[in-house]
Design a protein around this motif. Structure first.
Motif, PDB file in Angstrom:
ATOM      1  N   LEU A  26       0.800  -1.218   0.000  1.00 40.07           N
ATOM      2  CA  LEU A  26       0.000   0.000   0.000  1.00 40.07           C
ATOM      3  C   LEU A  26       0.842   1.283   0.000  1.00 40.07           C
ATOM      4  CD1 LEU A  26      -3.149  -0.551   2.270  1.00 40.07           C
ATOM      5  CD2 LEU A  26      -3.071  -0.046  -0.184  1.00 40.07           C
ATOM      6  N   PRO A  27       1.900   1.386   0.820  1.00 42.65           N
ATOM      7  CA  PRO A  27       2.684   2.619   0.790  1.00 42.65           C
ATOM      8  C   PRO A  27       3.259   2.934  -0.581  1.00 42.65           C
ATOM      9  CG  PRO A  27       3.218   1.337   2.747  1.00 42.65           C
ATOM     10  CD  PRO A  27       2.363   0.463   1.880  1.00 42.65           C
ATOM     11  N   VAL A  28       3.584   1.905  -1.354  1.00 41.29           N
ATOM     12  CA  VAL A  28       4.088   2.126  -2.718  1.00 41.29           C
ATOM     13  C   VAL A  28       2.938   2.508  -3.644  1.00 41.29           C
ATOM     14  CG1 VAL A  28       5.256   1.061  -4.674  1.00 41.29           C
ATOM     15  CG2 VAL A  28       5.966   0.495  -2.338  1.00 41.29           C
ATOM     16  N   ALA A  29       1.811   1.788  -3.532  1.00 40.44           N
ATOM     17  CA  ALA A  29       0.667   2.036  -4.409  1.00 40.44           C
ATOM     18  C   ALA A  29       0.093   3.430  -4.214  1.00 40.44           C
ATOM     19  CB  ALA A  29      -0.413   0.982  -4.158  1.00 40.44           C
ATOM     20  N   LEU A  30       0.188   3.964  -3.007  1.00 41.26           N
ATOM     21  CA  LEU A  30      -0.444   5.242  -2.703  1.00 41.26           C
ATOM     22  C   LEU A  30       0.254   6.435  -3.353  1.00 41.26           C
ATOM     23  CD1 LEU A  30      -1.317   4.674   1.063  1.00 41.26           C
ATOM     24  CD2 LEU A  30      -2.895   4.743  -0.864  1.00 41.26           C
ATOM     25  N   HIS A  31       1.375   6.207  -3.994  1.00 41.79           N
ATOM     26  CA  HIS A  31       2.077   7.311  -4.664  1.00 41.79           C
ATOM     27  C   HIS A  31       1.444   7.681  -6.000  1.00 41.79           C
ATOM     28  CE1 HIS A  31       5.187   7.724  -1.692  1.00 41.79           C
ATOM     29  NE2 HIS A  31       5.555   6.453  -1.795  1.00 41.79           N
ATOM     30  N   SER A  32       0.572   6.836  -6.536  1.00 43.25           N
ATOM     31  CA  SER A  32      -0.094   7.108  -7.814  1.00 43.25           C
ATOM     32  C   SER A  32      -1.585   6.849  -7.649  1.00 43.25           C
ATOM     33  CB  SER A  32       0.470   6.228  -8.930  1.00 43.25           C
ATOM     34  OG  SER A  32       1.864   6.446  -9.078  1.00 43.25           O
ATOM     35  N   THR A  33      -2.392   7.608  -8.369  1.00 41.08           N
ATOM     36  CA  THR A  33      -3.845   7.562  -8.171  1.00 41.08           C
ATOM     37  C   THR A  33      -4.433   6.197  -8.502  1.00 41.08           C
ATOM     38  OG1 THR A  33      -4.034   9.921  -8.636  1.00 41.08           O
ATOM     39  CG2 THR A  33      -6.042   8.598  -8.821  1.00 41.08           C
ATOM     40  N   ALA A  34      -4.174   5.703  -9.710  1.00 42.07           N
ATOM     41  CA  ALA A  34      -4.787   4.441 -10.134  1.00 42.07           C
ATOM     42  C   ALA A  34      -4.367   3.272  -9.246  1.00 42.07           C
ATOM     43  CB  ALA A  34      -4.457   4.153 -11.603  1.00 42.07           C
ATOM     44  N   PRO A  35      -3.062   3.086  -8.968  1.00 43.46           N
ATOM     45  CA  PRO A  35      -2.676   2.000  -8.053  1.00 43.46           C
ATOM     46  C   PRO A  35      -3.267   2.169  -6.656  1.00 43.46           C
ATOM     47  CG  PRO A  35      -0.779   2.741  -9.297  1.00 43.46           C
ATOM     48  CD  PRO A  35      -1.875   3.728  -9.561  1.00 43.46           C
ATOM     49  N   ALA A  36      -3.424   3.417  -6.201  1.00 42.83           N
ATOM     50  CA  ALA A  36      -4.001   3.650  -4.877  1.00 42.83           C
ATOM     51  C   ALA A  36      -5.450   3.185  -4.834  1.00 42.83           C
ATOM     52  CB  ALA A  36      -3.915   5.132  -4.521  1.00 42.83           C
ATOM     53  N   ILE A  37      -6.212   3.523  -5.883  1.00 48.41           N
ATOM     54  CA  ILE A  37      -7.614   3.094  -5.950  1.00 48.41           C
ATOM     55  C   ILE A  37      -7.700   1.571  -5.998  1.00 48.41           C
ATOM     56  CG2 ILE A  37      -9.681   3.119  -7.394  1.00 48.41           C
ATOM     57  CD1 ILE A  37      -8.895   5.980  -8.207  1.00 48.41           C
ATOM     58  N   ALA A  38      -6.858   0.962  -6.830  1.00 45.57           N
ATOM     59  CA  ALA A  38      -6.837  -0.500  -6.919  1.00 45.57           C
ATOM     60  C   ALA A  38      -6.435  -1.126  -5.593  1.00 45.57           C
ATOM     61  CB  ALA A  38      -5.883  -0.943  -8.022  1.00 45.57           C
ATOM     62  N   GLY A  39      -5.493  -0.475  -4.902  1.00 47.83           N
ATOM     63  CA  GLY A  39      -5.031  -0.997  -3.614  1.00 47.83           C
ATOM     64  C   GLY A  39      -6.119  -0.978  -2.558  1.00 47.83           C
TER      65      GLY A  39
END
Length: 399
Positions: free
Chosen positions: A281-294
């Motif tokens: 999650l900390p990595v995914a949260l740096h970009s919008t699309a990966p954050a939403i998917a996360g």
């Protein structure tokens, strides 16, 4: 599936909405009773503690009566607490109302789960539990946001009144649609306590508590995590929480179907996936699309294990599962309390909002180890012929 199982799910929806909607009503409650937000938040902790401590003894008391009668009585107790909360003239009375309401929750979950699996028939136990516990998932998707919306526009008491009305409908449906059972032949207190002499029972309960601590160590701080780490606006948080809720519904459905055939594998894969998703999650949260998917994936993996967690405990206590089922709900609530506290300690220590994620990943791995230990302990017991590794509920728990 019998309609009665969905009726039990409606009851769980009411119970779950009451437990969690307070989080969206804290400002209104704090203002009305002239207390601080942290003091108002104790209404959440007090509820969870009452569920954890009150459920087991109440379940033991209800062993003397028919299961349907117990469910009806618990829903009546729930409504009494809910109505008292709606009318509460002070913070102290509201806290007492929350405790009264919470006392019914653990026992209803435990007894209701046994009723549900017996109604479902062979090879559909985890699916029945998933349907019943799906009421809790829907409460998080619909009930909690709706309760907050009602409270913000018409006052927090209106939220209590609406839940009380739904609980009354649920009570009528339980009376009408849940089949009556025969009176228990004898009080089975000793039999219900017997599973707690087995190490496998305690490792199974530990699996539940650690997995929920992992979930709530992150979810309790999801709003600041999304705004501070991912850069979302405050207005984007509610839609993202709905997305998380949709993920929990998908996860619960998938887990319910998978756990009936592959219980241990469901737990191993689910808990490892939970650890992995949270750690990423900390990595995914740096970009919008990966954050939403996360956020969506977090919901899926967090709830895919829930049917298996309850089923695992009931399997270990197959010949006397009612008390064990209720105690497992206590374990859920202990995890719900422990996770936010540990996450808060990590944040307060200065490690930032990334700390709960890494802490939670470790808790999920520890839960996976506890699940593996439960399988090994259960296997050793089965090898020595104490209890076959299959459900005995339909035969042993017929009343």
């Amino acid at each position: 599936m019998p309609l009665a199982i969905y009726v039990l799910g409606l009851s769980i929806f009411c119970l779950g909405t009451t437990e969690f909607m307070i989080s969206g009503l804290l400002p209104e409650l704090a203002h009305d009773f002239s207390v601080s937000i942290p003091t108002a938040a104790l209404l959440i902790s007090g509820f969870a503690l009452a569920v954890a401590l009150g459920g087991p003894p109440l379940t033991l008391a209800f062993l003397r009566i028919r299961q349907k009668t117990a469910l009806v009585g618990l829903l009546v107790l729930f409504n009494v607490g809910q109505l008292l909360g709606a009318l509460a003239p002070s913070y102290g009375v509201l806290m007492a109302a929350r405790v009264i309401t919470a006392l019914s929750v653990g026992a209803f979950f435990g007894i209701g789960a046994v009723v549900a699996v017996n109604l479902a028939g062979e090879h559909r136990h985890a699916k029945a539990i998933a349907i019943m516990f799906g009421g809790l998932t829907v409460a998080n998707i619909v009930g909690v946001p709706f309760g907050a919306f009602i409270g913000q526009h018409w006052g927090w008491r209106a939220s209590f009144w609406i839940v009380a009305g739904l609980a009354s409908v649920s009570l009528a449906a339980v009376i009408a649609l849940v089949p009556a059972s025969r009176r228990p032949a004898s009080v089975q207190v000793e039999a219900e306590l017997l599973p707690f002499k087995r190490p496998a029972m305690w490792s199974a309960l530990l699996t539940t508590a650690l997995s929920q601590a992992a979930l709530f160590a992150v979810f309790s701080y999801i709003a600041p995590i999304l705004t501070e780490m991912a850069g979302f606006s405050a207005a984007a948080v509610p839609p993202l929480l709905v997305l998380f809720g949709v993920g929990t519904l998908a996860g619960s459905t998938i887990g319910g179907r998978f756990a009936d055939r592959h219980l241990s594998l469901n737990l191993y894969i689910g808990l490892l996936a939970l650890a992995l998703i949270i750690a990423l999650l900390p990595v995914a949260l740096h970009s919008t699309a990966p954050a939403i998917a996360g956020v969506f994936a977090f919901g899926v993996v967090a709830f895919a294990i829930n049917p298996a967690l309850q089923t695992q405990v009931m399997r270990v206590a197959a010949e006397a599962p009612t008390l064990a089922s209720t105690v497992n709900i206590s374990a859920f609530n202990i995890g719900n309390t422990l996770g936010p506290w540990l996450g808060g300690v990590a944040i307060s220590a200065g490690y930032g909002y990334e700390a709960p994620e890494f802490l939670a990943a470790g808790l999920a791995l520890a839960s996976c180890a506890a699940a593996f230990l439960t399988t090994r302990l259960s296997g050793a017991r089965n090898h020595h012929g104490s209890q076959p590794d299959r459900w005995a509920l339909d035969g042993a728990m017929k009343e």
